[in-house]
Design a protein around this motif. Structure first.
Motif, PDB file in Angstrom:
ATOM      1  N   LEU A   1       0.836  -1.211   0.000  1.00  0.00           N
ATOM      2  CA  LEU A   1       0.000   0.000   0.000  1.00  0.00           C
ATOM      3  C   LEU A   1       0.867   1.255   0.000  1.00  0.00           C
ATOM      4  O   LEU A   1       0.618   2.199  -0.764  1.00  0.00           O
ATOM      5  N   CYS A   2       1.876   1.286   0.853  1.00  0.00           N
ATOM      6  CA  CYS A   2       2.760   2.462   0.939  1.00  0.00           C
ATOM      7  C   CYS A   2       3.542   2.655  -0.360  1.00  0.00           C
ATOM      8  O   CYS A   2       3.711   3.786  -0.833  1.00  0.00           O
ATOM      9  N   ALA A   3       4.040   1.549  -0.938  1.00  0.00           N
ATOM     10  CA  ALA A   3       4.818   1.649  -2.172  1.00  0.00           C
ATOM     11  C   ALA A   3       3.938   2.130  -3.327  1.00  0.00           C
ATOM     12  O   ALA A   3       4.366   2.956  -4.145  1.00  0.00           O
ATOM     13  N   ILE A   4       2.709   1.629  -3.394  1.00  0.00           N
ATOM     14  CA  ILE A   4       1.794   2.033  -4.465  1.00  0.00           C
ATOM     15  C   ILE A   4       1.422   3.498  -4.329  1.00  0.00           C
ATOM     16  O   ILE A   4       1.437   4.254  -5.306  1.00  0.00           O
ATOM     17  N   PHE A   5       1.102   3.925  -3.107  1.00  0.00           N
ATOM     18  CA  PHE A   5       0.648   5.312  -2.952  1.00  0.00           C
ATOM     19  C   PHE A   5       1.787   6.295  -3.159  1.00  0.00           C
ATOM     20  O   PHE A   5       1.602   7.354  -3.775  1.00  0.00           O
ATOM     21  N   SER A   6       2.970   5.981  -2.676  1.00  0.00           N
ATOM     22  CA  SER A   6       4.092   6.892  -2.887  1.00  0.00           C
ATOM     23  C   SER A   6       4.438   7.011  -4.370  1.00  0.00           C
ATOM     24  O   SER A   6       4.972   8.024  -4.818  1.00  0.00           O
ATOM     25  N   ALA A   7       4.093   5.955  -5.142  1.00  0.00           N
ATOM     26  CA  ALA A   7       4.380   5.966  -6.575  1.00  0.00           C
ATOM     27  C   ALA A   7       3.543   6.993  -7.336  1.00  0.00           C
ATOM     28  O   ALA A   7       3.789   7.212  -8.531  1.00  0.00           O
ATOM     29  N   PHE A   8       2.565   7.623  -6.682  1.00  0.00           N
ATOM     30  CA  PHE A   8       1.857   8.736  -7.311  1.00  0.00           C
ATOM     31  C   PHE A   8       2.840   9.821  -7.755  1.00  0.00           C
ATOM     32  O   PHE A   8       2.562  10.570  -8.690  1.00  0.00           O
TER      33      PHE A   8
ATOM     34  N   LEU B   1      13.817   6.190  -3.328  1.00  0.00           N
ATOM     35  CA  LEU B   1      14.542   6.082  -2.064  1.00  0.00           C
ATOM     36  C   LEU B   1      13.619   5.551  -0.973  1.00  0.00           C
ATOM     37  O   LEU B   1      13.966   4.606  -0.243  1.00  0.00           O
ATOM     38  N   TYR B   2      12.448   6.135  -0.865  1.00  0.00           N
ATOM     39  CA  TYR B   2      11.477   5.709   0.147  1.00  0.00           C
ATOM     40  C   TYR B   2      11.041   4.261  -0.086  1.00  0.00           C
ATOM     41  O   TYR B   2      11.010   3.449   0.846  1.00  0.00           O
ATOM     42  N   GLN B   3      10.736   3.936  -1.336  1.00  0.00           N
ATOM     43  CA  GLN B   3      10.292   2.576  -1.637  1.00  0.00           C
ATOM     44  C   GLN B   3      11.373   1.552  -1.314  1.00  0.00           C
ATOM     45  O   GLN B   3      11.079   0.474  -0.787  1.00  0.00           O
ATOM     46  N   SER B   4      12.614   1.862  -1.633  1.00  0.00           N
ATOM     47  CA  SER B   4      13.693   0.907  -1.366  1.00  0.00           C
ATOM     48  C   SER B   4      13.899   0.703   0.126  1.00  0.00           C
ATOM     49  O   SER B   4      14.219  -0.401   0.571  1.00  0.00           O
ATOM     50  N   GLU B   5      13.703   1.748   0.919  1.00  0.00           N
ATOM     51  CA  GLU B   5      13.955   1.655   2.357  1.00  0.00           C
ATOM     52  C   GLU B   5      12.825   0.987   3.132  1.00  0.00           C
ATOM     53  O   GLU B   5      13.036   0.539   4.257  1.00  0.00           O
ATOM     54  N   ILE B   6      11.640   0.897   2.560  1.00  0.00           N
ATOM     55  CA  ILE B   6      10.548   0.216   3.267  1.00  0.00           C
ATOM     56  C   ILE B   6      10.364  -1.217   2.767  1.00  0.00           C
ATOM     57  O   ILE B   6       9.598  -1.978   3.359  1.00  0.00           O
ATOM     58  N   SER B   7      11.080  -1.616   1.716  1.00  0.00           N
ATOM     59  CA  SER B   7      10.815  -2.891   1.043  1.00  0.00           C
ATOM     60  C   SER B   7      11.647  -4.029   1.610  1.00  0.00           C
ATOM     61  O   SER B   7      12.832  -3.852   1.917  1.00  0.00           O
ATOM     62  N   PRO B   8      11.071  -5.243   1.709  1.00  0.00           N
ATOM     63  CA  PRO B   8      11.881  -6.438   1.975  1.00  0.00           C
ATOM     64  C   PRO B   8      12.782  -6.702   0.776  1.00  0.00           C
ATOM     65  O   PRO B   8      12.425  -6.385  -0.371  1.00  0.00           O
ATOM     66  N   LYS B   9      13.938  -7.296   1.009  1.00  0.00           N
ATOM     67  CA  LYS B   9      14.906  -7.474  -0.075  1.00  0.00           C
ATOM     68  C   LYS B   9      14.354  -8.362  -1.189  1.00  0.00           C
ATOM     69  O   LYS B   9      14.718  -8.190  -2.359  1.00  0.00           O
ATOM     70  N   GLU B  10      13.458  -9.315  -0.850  1.00  0.00           N
ATOM     71  CA  GLU B  10      12.963 -10.255  -1.853  1.00  0.00           C
ATOM     72  C   GLU B  10      12.079  -9.596  -2.906  1.00  0.00           C
ATOM     73  O   GLU B  10      11.942 -10.117  -4.018  1.00  0.00           O
ATOM     74  N   ILE B  11      11.450  -8.473  -2.564  1.00  0.00           N
ATOM     75  CA  ILE B  11      10.548  -7.824  -3.519  1.00  0.00           C
ATOM     76  C   ILE B  11      10.904  -6.346  -3.696  1.00  0.00           C
ATOM     77  O   ILE B  11      10.080  -5.562  -4.163  1.00  0.00           O
ATOM     78  N   ARG B  12      12.131  -5.967  -3.340  1.00  0.00           N
ATOM     79  CA  ARG B  12      12.517  -4.555  -3.443  1.00  0.00           C
ATOM     80  C   ARG B  12      12.474  -4.082  -4.900  1.00  0.00           C
ATOM     81  O   ARG B  12      11.967  -2.990  -5.197  1.00  0.00           O
ATOM     82  N   GLY B  13      12.978  -4.884  -5.813  1.00  0.00           N
ATOM     83  CA  GLY B  13      12.940  -4.503  -7.221  1.00  0.00           C
ATOM     84  C   GLY B  13      11.510  -4.297  -7.699  1.00  0.00           C
ATOM     85  O   GLY B  13      11.228  -3.360  -8.444  1.00  0.00           O
ATOM     86  N   ARG B  14      10.624  -5.178  -7.270  1.00  0.00           N
ATOM     87  CA  ARG B  14       9.221  -5.064  -7.665  1.00  0.00           C
ATOM     88  C   ARG B  14       8.602  -3.768  -7.163  1.00  0.00           C
ATOM     89  O   ARG B  14       7.928  -3.053  -7.912  1.00  0.00           O
ATOM     90  N   LEU B  15       8.828  -3.447  -5.907  1.00  0.00           N
ATOM     91  CA  LEU B  15       8.183  -2.266  -5.341  1.00  0.00           C
ATOM     92  C   LEU B  15       8.771  -0.970  -5.901  1.00  0.00           C
ATOM     93  O   LEU B  15       8.041  -0.001  -6.119  1.00  0.00           O
ATOM     94  N   VAL B  16      10.075  -0.938  -6.128  1.00  0.00           N
ATOM     95  CA  VAL B  16      10.658   0.264  -6.733  1.00  0.00           C
ATOM     96  C   VAL B  16      10.227   0.377  -8.200  1.00  0.00           C
ATOM     97  O   VAL B  16      10.082   1.490  -8.727  1.00  0.00           O
ATOM     98  N   SER B  17       9.947  -0.756  -8.853  1.00  0.00           N
ATOM     99  CA  SER B  17       9.448  -0.721 -10.227  1.00  0.00           C
ATOM    100  C   SER B  17       8.093  -0.028 -10.320  1.00  0.00           C
ATOM    101  O   SER B  17       7.711   0.459 -11.394  1.00  0.00           O
TER     102      SER B  17
END
Length: 528
Positions: free
Chosen positions: A10-17, A123-139
């Protein structure tokens, strides 16, 4: 999707605005520049068109440089809030412009906002993401950029039918709506747990980390382990160096200078692919490909935006499986190849002529087959960028820097992105006017060069925590604690940190019985 990770998604999606705002402003100007009522209000030459585009990019460059201090001083969350407010102001200034001066000011103000957001969101997305899905969330940042581009193209297409100044005012004005939504939405975004720990707000960091990883369970072993790993890294980095821009040019045991060079290079490469040249000047490029009617070129541009958006989805789903290197190498190879073929077709089957109506040179293709071939190749080029260098150019720099200088380093790498974006925006219309098909040959050679550079110089980062990047880029293994010590939060003196939250101390025994198999796999299904 693991329900424990709902909040981090949710946080990664909303920050992606923030990415949506970025993409919308990139895409909207390409159609606006061709609208009759805009050209009547703002008569332009290729150089003037370049300055309208590049004034926005100059603002982005300034905003990116400012963002390093803002990220460290005010935090990632408040910086995103500030960026969204600034963008709303800039969009209003653009939509109400009566003079070139106001238009340029509005473009620069919006650019400052996007410079901040383009650095802060990944930056925000990478710092809140688990390493296994960090690429996905920053994408998700890049995916939102493509959505913004696609939406802007179709709004341009619809408003082009309006026979009044609203033809261009509506596309420039509606972008303030998502900016306001992002500003409101920051109320649900937590602070970055890494930023909190770096500011000695340990209890808050534990609460946030537990929400991001375990539905608020502060005793979850995964939460405890990651908390201690981050905290130990903060302690180690404070002993190792200061938080200053001078750190960016030092080699040292962490090899920060190499990381900065790679970060700057990958962001510059992202622009030198020629993708944003396609986005800024797509209607004019489709005109060169044989679409003479303005409505037809805007329609082709709208389809281009959809291709860009859809082709980004594979990166969201699988970039953490593919890895960064294979994705970037394959993307660079395909983009370079397609650009070279486009240039060759235009050179062999095209005729250069001077269009007195717009005051510049254009290309006319001599056959329908060659026209359709160029259009299809442009779509293939866009798709190749969308799955590779689009997300990869943001993911890689957001991963590789130590926490204490991450904000400053990312502000520098992002500024390099906007500097080269500025150069592209300023010179591409001039190149299209002067050497026409040669422009595509240049971008083709650059694309292939990037693929080779990634193969030779860029190490793989997938599957590593942000705290483990030192083992890839630096030589600090002997100075770092062992895995067991980091997991237990043990300092060099053999005792737990004095300000360690009580919840961690109470669960030490539980931690020792848990293994990393508890960590969610990369096969998480993307929501929605």
């Amino acid at each position: 999707m693991d329900t424990k990770l709902f909040f981090v998604y949710l946080c990664a999606i909303f920050s992606a605005f923030g990415g949506f705002l970025f993409g919308y402003d990139i895409g909207v100007i390409s159609g606006v520049l061709t609208m009759p009522h805009f050209r009547e209000r703002f008569p332009s030459t290729p150089a003037v068109e370049g300055s309208i585009v590049s004034s926005f990019l100059a603002g982005c460059f300034v905003g990116a440089l400012m963002s390093g201090y803002s990220a460290d001083r005010f935090g990632r969350r408040f910086s995103i809030l500030g960026g969204s407010i600034i963008f709303a102001v800039g969009s209003v200034l653009q939509a109400t412009s009566a003079t070139f001066a106001q238009l340029y000011i509005g473009r620069i103000v919006s650019g400052i906002s996007i410079g901040i957001l383009s650095m802060m969101v990944p930056l925000y997305q990478s710092e809140i993401s688990p390493k296994e899905i960090r690429g996905r969330l920053v994408s998700l940042q890049q995916f939102s950029i493509t959505i913004g581009i696609a939406v802007s193209f179709w709004i341009d297409y619809g408003s082009a039918k309006i026979d009044s100044p609203a033809q261009w005012q509506i596309p420039l004005g509606v972008q303030c709506i998502p900016a306001v939504l992002l500003a409101i939405g920051t109320t649900i975004l937590p602070f970055s747990p890494r930023w909190l720990l770096d500011h000695d707000r340990d209890d808050e960091a534990l609460i946030v980390l537990s929400k991001l990883r375990a539905n608020g369970d502060k005793n979850d072993p995964i939460v405890i382990e990651e908390f201690n790993e981050i905290k130990e890294t903060v302690r180690f980095e404070r002993e190792l160096g200061a938080k200053s821009y001078l750190e960016l040019v030092k080699r040292g045991p962490e090899n920060i200078r190499k990381r900065v060079i790679l970060g700057v290079a990958i962001q510059a490469f992202q622009q030198l692919t020629g993708m944003n040249a396609i986005m800024y000047y797509a209607p004019q490029i489709f005109t060169s490909a044989g679409l003479a009617d303005n409505s037809a070129t805007l329609l082709a541009t709208g389809i281009n935006g959809i291709v860009n958006m859809v082709a980004t989805i594979p990166a969201i789903l699988w970039i953490d499986t593919w890895g960064r290197r294979p994705t970037l190498i394959s993307g660079g190879t395909l983009m370079g190849t397609f650009m070279l073929i486009i240039g060759i077709i235009l050179a062999v089957h095209g005729t250069v002529y001077y269009d007195s109506a717009i005051g510049k040179h254009s290309l006319h293709l001599n056959s329908t087959a060659s026209s359709y071939s160029v259009i299809v190749l442009i779509y293939l080029f866009v798709a190749s960028f969308a799955y590779s260098w689009g997300p990869g150019g943001w993911i890689y720099p957001a991963e590789i820097f130590p926490l204490r200088i991450r904000g400053k380093a990312l502000s520098l790498t992002t500024a390099s992105n906007w500097l080269f974006n500025f150069i592209i925006g300023q010179f591409v219309p001039i190149l299209l006017d002067s050497i026409t098909w040669g422009t595509y040959i240049i971008f083709g050679v650059l694309g292939l060069t990037m693929a080779v550079s990634i193969f030779l110089f860029f190490p793989e980062t997938k599957g590593k925590t942000l705290e483990e990047m030192d083992s890839i880029f630096g030589d600090v293994k002997s100075a770092l604690p062992t895995h067991t010590e980091a997991k237990r939060g043990i300092t060099d003196g053999g005792t737990s940190p004095s300000n360690e939250p009580d919840e961690i101390k109470k669960t030490e025994q539980a931690r020792d019985t848990e293994t990393k198999e508890n960590i969610p796999s990369v096969g998480i299904t993307f929501p929605g």
